[in-house]
Design an enzyme around this catalytic site. Structure first.
Site, PDB file in Angstrom:
ATOM      1  N   PHE A  22      -3.281   5.584   7.507  1.00  0.00           N
ATOM      2  CA  PHE A  22      -4.691   5.876   7.258  1.00  0.00           C
ATOM      3  C   PHE A  22      -4.791   7.170   6.469  1.00  0.00           C
ATOM      4  O   PHE A  22      -4.169   8.172   6.832  1.00  0.00           O
ATOM      5  CB  PHE A  22      -5.447   6.084   8.582  1.00  0.00           C
ATOM      6  CG  PHE A  22      -5.747   4.812   9.309  1.00  0.00           C
ATOM      7  CD1 PHE A  22      -6.980   4.193   9.163  1.00  0.00           C
ATOM      8  CD2 PHE A  22      -4.804   4.239  10.143  1.00  0.00           C
ATOM      9  CE1 PHE A  22      -7.271   3.018   9.843  1.00  0.00           C
ATOM     10  CE2 PHE A  22      -5.091   3.061  10.830  1.00  0.00           C
ATOM     11  CZ  PHE A  22      -6.320   2.453  10.679  1.00  0.00           C
ATOM     12  N   ASP A  23      -5.594   7.124   5.407  1.00  0.00           N
ATOM     13  CA  ASP A  23      -5.879   8.324   4.617  1.00  0.00           C
ATOM     14  C   ASP A  23      -7.312   8.724   4.964  1.00  0.00           C
ATOM     15  O   ASP A  23      -8.269   8.127   4.477  1.00  0.00           O
ATOM     16  CB  ASP A  23      -5.732   7.972   3.128  1.00  0.00           C
ATOM     17  CG  ASP A  23      -6.266   9.043   2.197  1.00  0.00           C
ATOM     18  OD1 ASP A  23      -6.617  10.145   2.666  1.00  0.00           O
ATOM     19  OD2 ASP A  23      -6.323   8.774   0.970  1.00  0.00           O
ATOM     20  N   ARG A  60      -9.487   5.436   4.285  1.00  0.00           N
ATOM     21  CA  ARG A  60      -8.825   4.252   3.715  1.00  0.00           C
ATOM     22  C   ARG A  60      -7.631   3.910   4.570  1.00  0.00           C
ATOM     23  O   ARG A  60      -7.057   4.795   5.194  1.00  0.00           O
ATOM     24  CB  ARG A  60      -8.324   4.561   2.296  1.00  0.00           C
ATOM     25  CG  ARG A  60      -9.405   5.113   1.404  1.00  0.00           C
ATOM     26  CD  ARG A  60      -8.947   6.310   0.563  1.00  0.00           C
ATOM     27  NE  ARG A  60     -10.130   7.030   0.095  1.00  0.00           N
ATOM     28  CZ  ARG A  60     -10.209   8.355   0.035  1.00  0.00           C
ATOM     29  NH1 ARG A  60      -9.203   9.114   0.391  1.00  0.00           N
ATOM     30  NH2 ARG A  60     -11.322   8.916  -0.383  1.00  0.00           N
ATOM     31  N   GLY A  74     -12.177  17.590  -1.580  1.00  0.00           N
ATOM     32  CA  GLY A  74     -12.118  18.914  -0.976  1.00  0.00           C
ATOM     33  C   GLY A  74     -11.027  19.804  -1.521  1.00  0.00           C
ATOM     34  O   GLY A  74     -11.176  21.023  -1.576  1.00  0.00           O
ATOM     35  N   GLY A 124      -8.837  15.649  -5.261  1.00  0.00           N
ATOM     36  CA  GLY A 124      -9.661  15.029  -4.229  1.00  0.00           C
ATOM     37  C   GLY A 124     -11.053  15.643  -4.223  1.00  0.00           C
ATOM     38  O   GLY A 124     -11.443  16.370  -5.148  1.00  0.00           O
ATOM     39  N   GLU A 165       0.598  16.686   1.557  1.00  0.00           N
ATOM     40  CA  GLU A 165      -0.203  15.724   0.785  1.00  0.00           C
ATOM     41  C   GLU A 165       0.299  15.683  -0.663  1.00  0.00           C
ATOM     42  O   GLU A 165       0.490  14.617  -1.241  1.00  0.00           O
ATOM     43  CB  GLU A 165      -1.661  16.188   0.839  1.00  0.00           C
ATOM     44  CG  GLU A 165      -2.675  15.222   0.328  1.00  0.00           C
ATOM     45  CD  GLU A 165      -4.078  15.847   0.375  1.00  0.00           C
ATOM     46  OE1 GLU A 165      -4.236  16.993   0.840  1.00  0.00           O
ATOM     47  OE2 GLU A 165      -5.012  15.186  -0.089  1.00  0.00           O
ATOM     48  N   SER A 181     -11.680  13.427   2.446  1.00  0.00           N
ATOM     49  CA  SER A 181     -12.948  14.119   2.662  1.00  0.00           C
ATOM     50  C   SER A 181     -14.140  13.250   2.287  1.00  0.00           C
ATOM     51  O   SER A 181     -15.198  13.360   2.884  1.00  0.00           O
ATOM     52  CB  SER A 181     -12.976  15.451   1.905  1.00  0.00           C
ATOM     53  OG  SER A 181     -12.903  15.226   0.530  1.00  0.00           O
TER      54      SER A 181
HETATM   55  O1  LIG Z   1      -5.930   5.283  -2.356  1.00  0.00           O
HETATM   56  C1  LIG Z   1      -6.693   5.641  -3.251  1.00  0.00           C
HETATM   57  N1  LIG Z   1      -6.842   4.900  -4.345  1.00  0.00           N
HETATM   58  C2  LIG Z   1      -7.660   5.256  -5.345  1.00  0.00           C
HETATM   59  N2  LIG Z   1      -8.375   6.354  -5.366  1.00  0.00           N
HETATM   60  C3  LIG Z   1      -8.286   7.148  -4.309  1.00  0.00           C
HETATM   61  C4  LIG Z   1      -7.452   6.853  -3.214  1.00  0.00           C
HETATM   62  N3  LIG Z   1      -7.563   7.824  -2.339  1.00  0.00           N
HETATM   63  C5  LIG Z   1      -8.431   8.700  -2.861  1.00  0.00           C
HETATM   64  N4  LIG Z   1      -8.875   8.301  -4.050  1.00  0.00           N
HETATM   65  C6  LIG Z   1      -9.817   8.987  -4.908  1.00  0.00           C
HETATM   66  O2  LIG Z   1      -9.830  10.368  -4.520  1.00  0.00           O
HETATM   67  C7  LIG Z   1     -11.139  10.884  -4.607  1.00  0.00           C
HETATM   68  C8  LIG Z   1     -11.641  11.377  -3.276  1.00  0.00           C
HETATM   69  O3  LIG Z   1     -10.774  12.203  -2.680  1.00  0.00           O
HETATM   70  P1  LIG Z   1     -10.683  12.291  -1.096  1.00  0.00           P
HETATM   71  O4  LIG Z   1     -11.877  11.746  -0.425  1.00  0.00           O
HETATM   72  O5  LIG Z   1      -9.384  11.684  -0.707  1.00  0.00           O
HETATM   73  O6  LIG Z   1     -10.685  13.852  -0.925  1.00  0.00           O
HETATM   74  P2  LIG Z   1      -9.574  14.840  -0.362  1.00  0.00           P
HETATM   75  O7  LIG Z   1      -8.258  14.324  -0.856  1.00  0.00           O
HETATM   76  O8  LIG Z   1      -9.914  16.171  -0.948  1.00  0.00           O
HETATM   77  O9  LIG Z   1      -9.695  14.782   1.118  1.00  0.00           O
HETATM   78  C9  LIG Z   1     -12.003   9.760  -5.085  1.00  0.00           C
HETATM   79  O10 LIG Z   1     -12.102   9.884  -6.470  1.00  0.00           O
HETATM   80  C10 LIG Z   1     -11.229   8.530  -4.719  1.00  0.00           C
HETATM   81  O11 LIG Z   1     -11.544   7.470  -5.565  1.00  0.00           O
HETATM   82 CA   LIG Z   2      -7.219  12.368  -1.154  1.00  0.00          CA
END
Ligand SMILES: O=c1[nH]cnc2c1ncn2[C@@H]1O[C@H](COP(=O)(O)OP(=O)(O)O)[C@@H](O)[C@H]1O
Ligand SMILES: [Ca+2]
Length: 466
Positions: free
Chosen positions: A68-69, A76, A219, A217, A188, A72
């Site tokens: 699980f990812d 997923r 955040g 991402g 990460e 922020s």
């Molecule tokens: O598994 C993935 N496939 C495609 N795009 C992803 C995936 N995971 C994150 N993203 C992209 O990453 C961005 C959001 O980042 P996230 O919500 O993961 O923030 P964070 O990494 O800062 O916690 C969005 O543009 C989303 O489409």
């Molecule tokens: Ca991410």
């Protein structure tokens, strides 16, 4: 490079001769310790992962992993299936099961149960694709990133505990002791590097034949690339409590030194808040004319007001650059990116950069990357050109010009694109005309696999099963 504490032999006294028996007994373990130290590198990069192919007779021919990812901006789940050679096997007609939902766990800061429940549909779908008999052997991990990192403390712990409880009651998958956790930004970043280089077939090759990665991402933003062993010696020493800049990894029989850094608060959505803070109390030159509202991020609210004369690319660049603190902070290392962070020294592991997540999304939405092509080569300058066009657009017209952009994001299009350009060029020091690769998915065999950190984590999870 290597510590070799020498043994001093002095032939000065008869005493030594008299006690030669005792000396012999003492010196054997000492020599052994010396030998072990000799094998260890002097600089001690923190070790992150060790991945090796496991002979088939030691384990079943198929290993699944459920990752699980908890990002922020959304949660997923990815399910992968590996053969004994650590190659991906199909799950249904694809090479992974990938399902996503919005919002992320941090949106339920005050309701841990609700946060955990948001993962139920993902968990059920993930579990369903793992054969029943393999479920108890299948590791499940939940890695939370910048959203929970920024939330911190109690709220984050309570959410994670609720997720542990959910897994305990609703799944028969194998829980790891620290399987539900906030993963640190360097982990990460290194998992992202492993994912992309694994999918490209680079693992096992020389460091100079690997590619570097940037993951923007909501955040945080991570950069990771392999550096030479001699460059490891240049890594600045870090104080207690800080993440080390270099991780040592053993992957497919090869040792890599990975420069990796994560910048919390510099993901795209977090950076909006930073940019709005710069112009606090007045209008912001990055906002499309015609918009007045509130931007909510990380539990805070920011007033958003467009300048009456409209957004302006050059002024927007100034506030974006200001928010990055690219020039003002003291750089005590040879070369820094921004905020006083060492830039890793560059080199061959960084010459090809694979840039993912929001870089891909905004480029596609702004119209200079085809959203249906998972890998696109562009130049940082294209983000600037796209920013210029967006900054000259009125909010009222933007809706029809930028049909792919979600309504909530429209007022921020000039800001987002300008921030992305500034981050690449002023922050990471890239040449505006250097070729970079925007990546959403990578082709592996005949299928496409998400270019995201969970695959790196899955590879680690299954390669530690014996
Ligand atoms: O598994 C993935 N496939 C495609 N795009 C992803 C995936 N995971 C994150 N993203 C992209 O990453 C961005 C959001 O980042 P996230 O919500 O993961 O923030 P964070 O990494 O800062 O916690 C969005 O543009 C989303 O489409
Ligand atoms: Ca991410």
């Amino acid at each position: 490079m290597l510590k070799r504490p020498g043994l001093r032999h002095e032939s000065l006294s008869d005493k030594i001769y008299r006690f030669r028996g005792v000396l012999l007994i003492v010196s054997v373990p000492l020599l052994l310790i010396t030998f072990v130290l000799f094998l260890m590198p002097a600089t001690s990069p923190s070790q992150s992962l060790s991945i090796r192919k496991v002979p088939s007779d030691l384990r079943s021919p198929k290993s699944y992993a459920v990752i699980f990812d908890a990002g922020s901006s959304g949660s997923r789940v990815h399910v992968f299936c590996f053969d004994h050679r650590l190659d991906l096997l199909p799950i249904g007609k694809d090479l992974e099961l990938f399902v996503q939902i919005k919002p992320g766990l941090s949106a339920f800061a005050n309701d841990p149960r609700e946060a955990a429940n948001s993962l139920v549909t993902l968990l059920d779908q993930a579990q369903n694709v793992v054969p029943k008999d393999l479920r108890p052997k299948t590791p499940v991990r939940v890695g939370a990133t910048a959203g929970l990192r920024a939330l911190g403390g109690d709220a984050s712990d309570r959410i994670l505990q609720a997720v542990r409880d959910l897994l305990k009651h609703r799944s028969t998958l194998k829980s790891e002791p620290n399987g539900v956790a906030v993963i640190d930004g360097t982990q990460e970043g290194s998992f992202q590097w492993v994912t992309i280089n694994y999918l490209l077939g680079n693992l096992g090759k020389k460091y100079s034949n690997t590619v570097g990665v940037v993951d923007l991402g909501g955040g945080s933003v991570q950069m990771a690339y392999a550096i030479s062993e001699t460059d490891v010696a240049n890594a600045p020493r870090i104080s207690d409590g800080e993440d080390s800049y270099v991780k040592e990894m053993y992957l497919m029989g090869t040792k890599y030194f990975l420069y990796v850094h994560s910048y919390l608060h510099y993901g795209l959505l977090a950076a909006r808040a930073e940019i709005l803070k710069v112009s606090e109390g007045s209008s912001n030159p990055c906002i499309l004319v015609g918009y007045h509202g509130i931007y909510k991020y990380g539990g805070e609210k920011y007033k958003v007001a467009a300048s009456p004369s409209g957004s302006n690319m050059d002024e927007c660049r100034r506030v974006a650059s200001n928010a990055l603190k690219a020039n003002e902070s003291t750089c005590t290392h040879m070369k820094c990116t921004f905020g006083g962070v060492w830039n890793g020294g560059g080199g061959d592991g960084q010459k090809n950069l694979f840039v993912a997540s929001f870089f891909f999304d905004r480029a596609a939405e702004a119209g200079f990357a085809d959203p249906n092509v998972p890998v696109v080569k562009v130049h940082p300058a294209e983000f600037e050109e796209a920013a210029k066009r967006a900054c000259e657009t009125k909010l009222a017209d933007a809706k029809t010009i930028y049909r792919r952009v979600e309504e909530d994001n429209l007022p921020f299009l000039c800001m987002d694109l300008m921030y992305q350009y500034t981050l690449l060029v002023e922050g990471f020091g890239l040449d505006p005309w250097q070729e970079i690769t925007l990546v959403k998915k990578v082709k592996y065999g005949n299928s496409l696999v998400e270019a995201a950190w969970p695959l790196g984590s899955a590879i680690e999870a299954v390669s530690s099963i014996t």
